[in-house]
Design a protein around this motif. Structure first.
Motif, PDB file in Angstrom:
ATOM      1  N   ARG A  33       1.080  -1.147  -0.181  1.00 46.20           N
ATOM      2  CA  ARG A  33      -0.327  -0.353   0.197  1.00 46.20           C
ATOM      3  C   ARG A  33       0.425   1.562   0.454  1.00 46.20           C
ATOM      4  O   ARG A  33       0.183   2.221   0.207  1.00 46.20           O
ATOM      5  N   GLY A  34       2.424   0.624  -0.065  1.00 50.31           N
ATOM      6  CA  GLY A  34       3.233   1.951  -0.084  1.00 50.31           C
ATOM      7  C   GLY A  34       3.681   3.050   0.917  1.00 50.31           C
ATOM      8  O   GLY A  34       4.702   3.743   1.740  1.00 50.31           O
ATOM      9  N   HIS A  35       3.392   1.777   2.206  1.00 50.36           N
ATOM     10  CA  HIS A  35       4.335   2.256   3.832  1.00 50.36           C
ATOM     11  C   HIS A  35       5.333   1.491   3.884  1.00 50.36           C
ATOM     12  O   HIS A  35       6.140   0.502   3.800  1.00 50.36           O
ATOM     13  N   HIS A  36       5.956   1.992   4.441  1.00 51.37           N
ATOM     14  CA  HIS A  36       7.300   1.892   4.932  1.00 51.37           C
ATOM     15  C   HIS A  36       7.461   0.599   6.401  1.00 51.37           C
ATOM     16  O   HIS A  36       7.381   1.326   7.784  1.00 51.37           O
ATOM     17  N   VAL A  37       7.770  -0.644   6.413  1.00 54.47           N
ATOM     18  CA  VAL A  37       7.886  -1.188   7.342  1.00 54.47           C
ATOM     19  C   VAL A  37       8.936  -2.115   7.851  1.00 54.47           C
ATOM     20  O   VAL A  37       9.863  -2.579   7.114  1.00 54.47           O
ATOM     21  N   THR A  38       9.237  -1.775   8.994  1.00 51.70           N
ATOM     22  CA  THR A  38      10.476  -3.070   9.499  1.00 51.70           C
ATOM     23  C   THR A  38       9.504  -4.069  10.300  1.00 51.70           C
ATOM     24  O   THR A  38       8.785  -2.864  11.718  1.00 51.70           O
ATOM     25  N   VAL A  39      10.107  -5.286  10.576  1.00 50.27           N
ATOM     26  CA  VAL A  39       9.802  -5.890  11.263  1.00 50.27           C
ATOM     27  C   VAL A  39      10.416  -6.743  12.229  1.00 50.27           C
ATOM     28  O   VAL A  39      12.300  -6.227  11.938  1.00 50.27           O
ATOM     29  N   VAL A  40      10.611  -6.408  13.373  1.00 45.98           N
ATOM     30  CA  VAL A  40      10.971  -7.157  14.025  1.00 45.98           C
ATOM     31  C   VAL A  40      10.670  -8.329  14.364  1.00 45.98           C
ATOM     32  O   VAL A  40       9.713  -9.070  14.567  1.00 45.98           O
ATOM     33  N   ASP A  41      11.768  -9.461  14.776  1.00 46.18           N
ATOM     34  CA  ASP A  41      11.195 -10.761  14.775  1.00 46.18           C
ATOM     35  C   ASP A  41      12.675 -11.646  15.520  1.00 46.18           C
ATOM     36  O   ASP A  41      13.409 -11.102  15.268  1.00 46.18           O
ATOM     37  N   TYR A  42      12.500 -12.278  16.629  1.00 46.53           N
ATOM     38  CA  TYR A  42      14.001 -13.292  16.707  1.00 46.53           C
ATOM     39  C   TYR A  42      14.419 -14.808  15.884  1.00 46.53           C
ATOM     40  O   TYR A  42      15.216 -15.349  16.720  1.00 46.53           O
ATOM     41  N   ALA A  43      13.616 -14.897  15.240  1.00 50.91           N
ATOM     42  CA  ALA A  43      13.858 -15.985  14.534  1.00 50.91           C
ATOM     43  C   ALA A  43      14.130 -15.728  13.058  1.00 50.91           C
ATOM     44  O   ALA A  43      13.863 -15.394  12.476  1.00 50.91           O
TER      45      ALA A  43
END
Length: 275
Positions: A76-86
């Protein structure tokens, strides 16, 4: 790598199959639709002044796994930061973003979501997702406070968790075990084979006051899969026409009282109050 992250990495194939199943697709479709209630509109980022005109949002996806929610928002045009430990989950998220041509809008960070790096917890995000995390943590109030910290004043928080109210219904309808359903009325624990973990179940009615105690405003309650999990003919859900009807029914009832109270999952959205 921690024992917990190894469990999630080992379950990768099963998890991806679940996402492609009708119930997995509904989970993501409904979560996105409910988010768009708050992000769309004439003054929202997807309105006339939306991402195409330079108003893309910064989104932080806590415990975002392989990017199921993040990819939809990046598209949709947004900037996403994915945080995970795996590591395997994050690698899959990066691969999915690359395959969709969204690598420039999606970044992946390996970190403990309960101890975020300072640059992520600095209050610079417009939206924070905390989907399917609460059932894995011991200190829910601290987790909620940690999820709010990265938000700007007025930013949107979206929470999702398994609804404890649904457990007795699910057991009675799908397993037809009435004794187990009776026992589930007073049980807040659930074992999950997919990630080999024991979960703590909550209700929206328990979490809403915690959000308000933390100063959240405009708390909204939605149900995810209000009918799907109580229809026992899973094979029929793969029929496109039947699935389309089911999706329309789910979208029509996600915010319609009283259905969210017995949905398999609850989703809560709230605004961070300005200090």
């Amino acid at each position: 790598m921690s024992e917990e992250s190894e469990k999630f990495d080992a379950a990768m194939t099963t998890w991806q199959e679940w996402q492609e199943a009708p119930w997995g697709r509904l989970r993501y479709t409904l979560a996105e639709a409910n988010l768009m209630r708050h992000l769309d509109g004439p003054d929202g980022p997807d309105g006339p002044d939306g991402p195409e005109n330079g108003r893309a949002l910064r989104v932080l996806d806590l415990a975002g796994g392989d990017g199921g929610d993040a990819l939809r928002l990046a598209a949709r045009g947004h900037h996403v930061t994915v945080v995970d430990y795996a590591p395997a989950m994050l690698a899959a998220a990066a691969e999915r973003a690359a395959a969709a041509g969204l690598s420039e809008r999606m970044s992946c960070v390996r970190a403990d979501v309960t101890a975020l790096p300072a640059d992520l917890a600095a209050g610079e995000f417009d939206v924070v997702l905390c989907h399917n995390l609460l059932q894995y943590v011991d200190d829910v109030p601290a987790t909620l406070a940690g999820a709010l910290a990265p938000l700007k004043d007025g930013g949107l928080l979206s929470l999702m968790a398994i609804n404890r109210n649904s457990a007795p219904l699910n057991i009675a309808v799908r397993e037809m075990d009435l004794k187990a359903a009776l026992a589930a009325l007073d049980n807040d624990r659930l074992a999950t084979a997919m990630f080999d973990a024991e979960l703590t179940l909550h209700t929206a009615e328990e979490i809403v006051p915690l959000l308000r105690d933390l100063g959240c405003l405009d708390v909204r309650h939605y149900g995810i899969r209000t009918f799907c999990d109580y229809i026992t003919d899973d094979a029929r859900k793969y029929d496109k026409e039947y699935y389309d009807d089911l999706e329309r029914l789910e979208l029509a009832t996600t915010a319609r009282h009283p259905y969210p109270h017995t949905a398999r999952l609850f989703q809560l959205t709230a605004r961070k109050r300005a200090v």
